[in-house]
Design a protein around this motif. Structure first.
Motif, mmCIF file in Angstrom:
data_model
loop_
_atom_site.group_PDB
_atom_site.id
_atom_site.type_symbol
_atom_site.label_atom_id
_atom_site.label_comp_id
_atom_site.label_asym_id
_atom_site.label_seq_id
_atom_site.Cartn_x
_atom_site.Cartn_y
_atom_site.Cartn_z
ATOM 1 N N UNK A 9 0.852 -1.185 0.000
ATOM 2 C CA UNK A 9 0.000 0.000 0.000
ATOM 3 C C UNK A 9 0.892 1.242 0.000
ATOM 4 N N UNK A 10 0.894 1.983 -1.130
ATOM 5 C CA UNK A 10 1.721 3.182 -1.247
ATOM 6 C C UNK A 10 0.945 4.460 -0.966
ATOM 7 N N UNK A 11 -0.300 4.347 -0.559
ATOM 8 C CA UNK A 11 -1.081 5.549 -0.253
ATOM 9 C C UNK A 11 -0.921 5.908 1.217
ATOM 10 N N UNK A 12 -1.050 7.183 1.493
ATOM 11 C CA UNK A 12 -0.975 7.681 2.859
ATOM 12 C C UNK A 12 -2.380 7.989 3.358
ATOM 13 N N UNK A 13 -2.543 7.957 4.654
ATOM 14 C CA UNK A 13 -3.820 8.353 5.247
ATOM 15 C C UNK A 13 -3.970 9.860 5.103
ATOM 16 N N UNK A 58 6.270 3.751 4.541
ATOM 17 C CA UNK A 58 6.657 4.526 5.721
ATOM 18 C C UNK A 58 7.363 5.819 5.322
ATOM 19 N N UNK A 59 8.083 5.798 4.201
ATOM 20 C CA UNK A 59 8.809 6.982 3.725
ATOM 21 C C UNK A 59 9.142 6.778 2.259
ATOM 22 N N UNK A 60 9.535 7.871 1.599
ATOM 23 C CA UNK A 60 9.959 7.775 0.207
ATOM 24 C C UNK A 60 11.210 8.604 0.006
ATOM 25 N N UNK A 61 11.910 8.329 -1.109
ATOM 26 C CA UNK A 61 13.127 9.074 -1.414
ATOM 27 C C UNK A 61 13.324 9.132 -2.916
ATOM 28 N N UNK A 62 14.073 10.164 -3.346
ATOM 29 C CA UNK A 62 14.414 10.266 -4.761
ATOM 30 C C UNK A 62 15.922 10.433 -4.959
ATOM 31 N N UNK A 63 16.676 10.387 -3.861
ATOM 32 C CA UNK A 63 18.142 10.428 -3.910
ATOM 33 C C UNK A 63 18.683 9.397 -2.932
ATOM 34 N N UNK A 104 3.671 12.383 3.684
ATOM 35 C CA UNK A 104 4.711 11.444 3.316
ATOM 36 C C UNK A 104 6.057 11.946 3.823
ATOM 37 N N UNK A 105 6.759 11.106 4.528
ATOM 38 C CA UNK A 105 8.074 11.450 5.037
ATOM 39 C C UNK A 105 9.069 11.282 3.897
ATOM 40 N N UNK A 106 9.810 12.351 3.566
ATOM 41 C CA UNK A 106 10.805 12.297 2.498
ATOM 42 C C UNK A 106 12.185 12.187 3.147
ATOM 43 N N UNK A 107 12.865 11.067 2.901
ATOM 44 C CA UNK A 107 14.178 10.842 3.506
ATOM 45 C C UNK A 107 15.300 10.903 2.470
ATOM 46 N N UNK A 108 15.076 11.656 1.381
ATOM 47 C CA UNK A 108 16.129 11.844 0.378
ATOM 48 C C UNK A 108 17.375 12.399 1.054
ATOM 49 N N UNK A 109 18.521 11.869 0.680
ATOM 50 C CA UNK A 109 19.775 12.287 1.291
ATOM 51 C C UNK A 109 20.109 11.521 2.558
#
Length: 164
Positions: A12-16, A111-116, A21-26
């Motif tokens: 499940x990639x949807x958020x409530x 739980x979180x997503x990132x792009x880096x 959405x927590x972004x943890x890039x870096x």
């Protein structure tokens, strides 16, 4: 002969509605080692990457130390249209009766997503020839393989075959 049953699962990639959405890039690192620990750890107290002040193949080199060994790495962006996700098992405890008959069922929640992310090498600086970085070439191959074929593409291929 007994048939083997696999495990079914849902991601499940949807958020409530009330959660961002927590972004943890870096903050995502690919280390050249295996860490046999599953639990909390004060990583930032010991693992402190810093810029090395040099570039190789257009990649800004960083350095860090892990368990006394020097690491050299670089931070890269995921290709356009791609994202990385951190998944956690959703243990809501609610299972349907039909799920039990289909084998084990797993529900995973974003739980979180990132792009880096930063990848590290032990004994060499990062370069375009690293296997990890070369694996990103498969994104372009996959895109080409799954791209719909148009009538113009078929006509061009037919013309090319006719000339040979």
């Amino acid at each position: 002969m007994e048939e083997e049953r696999g495990t079914t699962g849902i991601i499940n990639l949807s958020q409530k509605d009330n959660e961002e959405t927590v972004n943890i890039s870096g903050q995502v690192h690919h280390l050249p080692c295996c860490i046999k620990l599953n639990g909390p750890c004060s990583v930032s107290q010991y693992f402190k990457p810093k810029p090395k002040g040099m570039e190789i193949d257009g990649l800004a080199v960083e350095e860090a130390h892990f368990r006394g060994r020097e690491l050299q790495g670089t931070t890269i962006s995921l290709p356009n249209g791609y994202s990385g996700f951190i998944l956690g098992k959703n243990n809501s405890g609610k299972k349907k009766a039909c799920d039990a008959s289909e084998g084990s069922s797993n529900v995973w929640q974003m739980k979180a997503k990132f792009d880096k992310l930063t990848y590290w090498n032990h004994d060499s600086p990062p370069s375009k020839d690293d296997a990890f970085l070369r694996s990103f070439h498969w994104f372009a191959v996959a895109e080409a393989l799954h791209k719909p074929v148009t009538a113009e593409d078929m006509a061009a291929a037919s013309d090319a075959l006719g000339k040979n």
